[in-house]
Scaffold this motif. Structure first.
Motif, PDB file in Angstrom:
ATOM      1  N   GLY A  38       0.864  -1.183   0.000  1.00  0.00           N
ATOM      2  CA  GLY A  38       0.000   0.000   0.000  1.00  0.00           C
ATOM      3  C   GLY A  38       0.891   1.221   0.000  1.00  0.00           C
ATOM      4  O   GLY A  38       2.012   1.163   0.513  1.00  0.00           O
ATOM      5  N   PRO A  39       0.419   2.334  -0.552  1.00  0.00           N
ATOM      6  CA  PRO A  39       1.259   3.536  -0.591  1.00  0.00           C
ATOM      7  C   PRO A  39       1.570   4.053   0.813  1.00  0.00           C
ATOM      8  O   PRO A  39       0.955   3.614   1.792  1.00  0.00           O
ATOM      9  N   ASN A  40       2.516   4.989   0.873  1.00  0.00           N
ATOM     10  CA  ASN A  40       2.868   5.585   2.167  1.00  0.00           C
ATOM     11  C   ASN A  40       1.631   6.099   2.872  1.00  0.00           C
ATOM     12  O   ASN A  40       0.778   6.721   2.245  1.00  0.00           O
ATOM     13  N   GLY A  41       1.560   5.830   4.169  1.00  0.00           N
ATOM     14  CA  GLY A  41       0.459   6.366   4.962  1.00  0.00           C
ATOM     15  C   GLY A  41      -0.831   5.570   4.852  1.00  0.00           C
ATOM     16  O   GLY A  41      -1.867   5.981   5.369  1.00  0.00           O
ATOM     17  N   SER A  42      -0.789   4.393   4.219  1.00  0.00           N
ATOM     18  CA  SER A  42      -2.046   3.642   4.046  1.00  0.00           C
ATOM     19  C   SER A  42      -2.422   2.835   5.294  1.00  0.00           C
ATOM     20  O   SER A  42      -3.515   2.281   5.354  1.00  0.00           O
ATOM     21  N   GLY A  43      -1.513   2.753   6.270  1.00  0.00           N
ATOM     22  CA  GLY A  43      -1.887   2.120   7.539  1.00  0.00           C
ATOM     23  C   GLY A  43      -1.209   0.789   7.816  1.00  0.00           C
ATOM     24  O   GLY A  43      -1.530   0.121   8.804  1.00  0.00           O
ATOM     25  N   LYS A  44      -0.262   0.410   6.973  1.00  0.00           N
ATOM     26  CA  LYS A  44       0.382  -0.906   7.106  1.00  0.00           C
ATOM     27  C   LYS A  44       1.115  -1.048   8.446  1.00  0.00           C
ATOM     28  O   LYS A  44       0.931  -2.027   9.163  1.00  0.00           O
ATOM     29  N   SER A  45       1.971  -0.054   8.738  1.00  0.00           N
ATOM     30  CA  SER A  45       2.755  -0.150   9.978  1.00  0.00           C
ATOM     31  C   SER A  45       1.831  -0.095  11.186  1.00  0.00           C
ATOM     32  O   SER A  45       2.036  -0.834  12.165  1.00  0.00           O
TER      33      SER A  45
HETATM   34  N1  LIG Z   1       1.896   7.751  16.166  1.00  0.00           N
HETATM   35  C1  LIG Z   1       1.153   8.380  15.259  1.00  0.00           C
HETATM   36  N2  LIG Z   1       0.524   9.532  15.555  1.00  0.00           N
HETATM   37  C2  LIG Z   1      -0.244  10.172  14.653  1.00  0.00           C
HETATM   38  N3  LIG Z   1      -0.459   9.745  13.399  1.00  0.00           N
HETATM   39  C3  LIG Z   1       0.154   8.607  13.035  1.00  0.00           C
HETATM   40  C4  LIG Z   1       0.982   7.860  13.935  1.00  0.00           C
HETATM   41  N4  LIG Z   1       1.449   6.767  13.287  1.00  0.00           N
HETATM   42  C5  LIG Z   1       0.933   6.817  12.052  1.00  0.00           C
HETATM   43  N5  LIG Z   1       0.157   7.913  11.885  1.00  0.00           N
HETATM   44  C6  LIG Z   1      -0.597   8.279  10.679  1.00  0.00           C
HETATM   45  O1  LIG Z   1      -1.413   7.157  10.343  1.00  0.00           O
HETATM   46  C7  LIG Z   1      -1.458   6.970   8.938  1.00  0.00           C
HETATM   47  C8  LIG Z   1      -0.981   5.566   8.603  1.00  0.00           C
HETATM   48  O2  LIG Z   1       0.411   5.496   8.848  1.00  0.00           O
HETATM   49  P1  LIG Z   1       1.262   4.168   8.715  1.00  0.00           P
HETATM   50  O3  LIG Z   1       2.651   4.498   9.151  1.00  0.00           O
HETATM   51  O4  LIG Z   1       0.556   3.063   9.380  1.00  0.00           O
HETATM   52  O5  LIG Z   1       1.232   3.935   7.144  1.00  0.00           O
HETATM   53  P2  LIG Z   1       2.150   2.982   6.277  1.00  0.00           P
HETATM   54  O6  LIG Z   1       1.249   2.383   5.266  1.00  0.00           O
HETATM   55  O7  LIG Z   1       2.894   2.065   7.152  1.00  0.00           O
HETATM   56  O8  LIG Z   1       3.138   4.007   5.600  1.00  0.00           O
HETATM   57  P3  LIG Z   1       4.685   3.818   5.175  1.00  0.00           P
HETATM   58  O9  LIG Z   1       4.661   2.908   4.013  1.00  0.00           O
HETATM   59  O10 LIG Z   1       5.088   5.213   4.816  1.00  0.00           O
HETATM   60  O11 LIG Z   1       5.409   3.275   6.356  1.00  0.00           O
HETATM   61  C9  LIG Z   1      -0.605   8.066   8.336  1.00  0.00           C
HETATM   62  O12 LIG Z   1      -1.455   9.129   7.956  1.00  0.00           O
HETATM   63  C10 LIG Z   1       0.284   8.486   9.471  1.00  0.00           C
HETATM   64  O13 LIG Z   1       0.670   9.837   9.350  1.00  0.00           O
END
Ligand SMILES: Nc1ncnc2c1ncn2[C@@H]1O[C@H](COP(=O)(O)OP(=O)(O)OP(=O)(O)O)[C@@H](O)[C@H]1O
Length: 255
Positions: A38-45
């Motif tokens: 999923g693209p950056n920020g999609s919620g994976k982590s």
């Molecule tokens: N601790 C936090 N506090 C506030 N917002 C957060 C926090 N962690 C993540 N987010 C927000 O939640 C959304 C999902 O983030 P997440 O890191 O899960 O995405 P991701 O798919 O893992 O992205 P990436 O591929 O860039 O790691 C994003 O908009 C991010 O800015």
């Protein structure tokens, strides 16, 4: 493939008004390699942080082997048989490769020294060293056993991180970008190692951006977007369908 080892049901995690994980239900089958993209920020982590207890869910459930593990602290989740690796390997850089393996069983939150002093540890010391050595051989790191972990290449550090995870004899290993920043040939080596873990009964759930390298090794693919599962596919045909889904191309182009 066996039954489902891990399941999330309608999992929700918000940060203020942001629904980072917005009703996610996934299934991970035993002895498979499941990939979430999923693209950056999609919620994976955020999703894997909730699964592994590093973040608390607002609602929904996480089930591991049928048991509700929702919002258990990370050390409890770990005791259930789930181990987590991080994008940046969590190594003690001044300790040797072998030492890093030997302290891998320290529970999160437990001091290294107190853990090493434990009589329980001493009883099983020989077994641990044996296991560490076998794993280092499996990962082709055995020739580096006495080097400080900090002197390894980025790819070797990723391998050592996997070795440390395997020291805990997990049933499920959850990995955050295991081949990010690793040269392609070593990345393929790492993925082949992960595939061979399936034969040892271990299930792998991973997040990875480098689809070109990872895709050929995957049994089940999920695509996340805006905190939700956009689509998923299992097996060659299912995965091919996901990869060719125009919506998937679209979210990547938009991101
Ligand atoms: N601790 C936090 N506090 C506030 N917002 C957060 C926090 N962690 C993540 N987010 C927000 O939640 C959304 C999902 O983030 P997440 O890191 O899960 O995405 P991701 O798919 O893992 O992205 P990436 O591929 O860039 O790691 C994003 O908009 C991010 O800015």
């Amino acid at each position: 493939m066996g039954g489902t080892i891990l399941r999330t049901e309608n999992l929700v995690k918000t940060f203020g008004g942001l629904r980072a994980v917005d009703g996610v239900s996934i299934k991970v089958d035993e002895r498979t390699l499941t990939l979430i993209i999923g693209p950056n920020g999609s919620g994976k982590s955020t999703l894997i942080n909730v699964i592994t207890g590093f973040l608390k869910a607002d609602s929904g459930r996480v089930l591991f082997k049928g048991e509700d593990i929702t919002n258990m602290p990370p050390n409890e989740v770990y005791r259930q048989g789930i181990v987590r690796t991080f994008q940046t390997p969590q190594l003690l850089k001044s300790l040797t490769v072998l030492e890093n393996m030997l302290i891998a069983n320290v529970h999160p939150g437990e001091g290294v020294i107190s853990a090493l002093r434990k009589s329980q540890w001493l009883e099983t010391e020989e077994e641990y060293v044996e296991r560490a050595w076998e794993l280092l051989k499996f990962l082709k790191l055995d020739h580096l056993w006495d080097r400080p972990a900090g002197s390894l290449s980025g790819g070797q550090m990723k391998l050592l991180e996997i070795g440390r995870a395997l020291m805990t004899e997990p049933e499920l290993i959850v990995m955050d970008e295991p081949v990010a920043g690793v040269a392609p040939s070593l990345a393929h080596d790492i993925l082949q190692k992960l595939v061979s873990l399936k034969e040892q009964g271990i299930t792998v759930l991973l997040i990875e951006h480098r689809l070109d390298i990872v895709l050929g090794y995957v049994d089940h693919l999920y695509v996340m977007f805006n905190g939700k599962v956009l689509t998923e596919g299992k097996g060659r045909v299912g995965i091919e369908r996901v990869v060719n889904d125009p919506r998937v191309a679209e979210i990547y182009m938009g991101g």
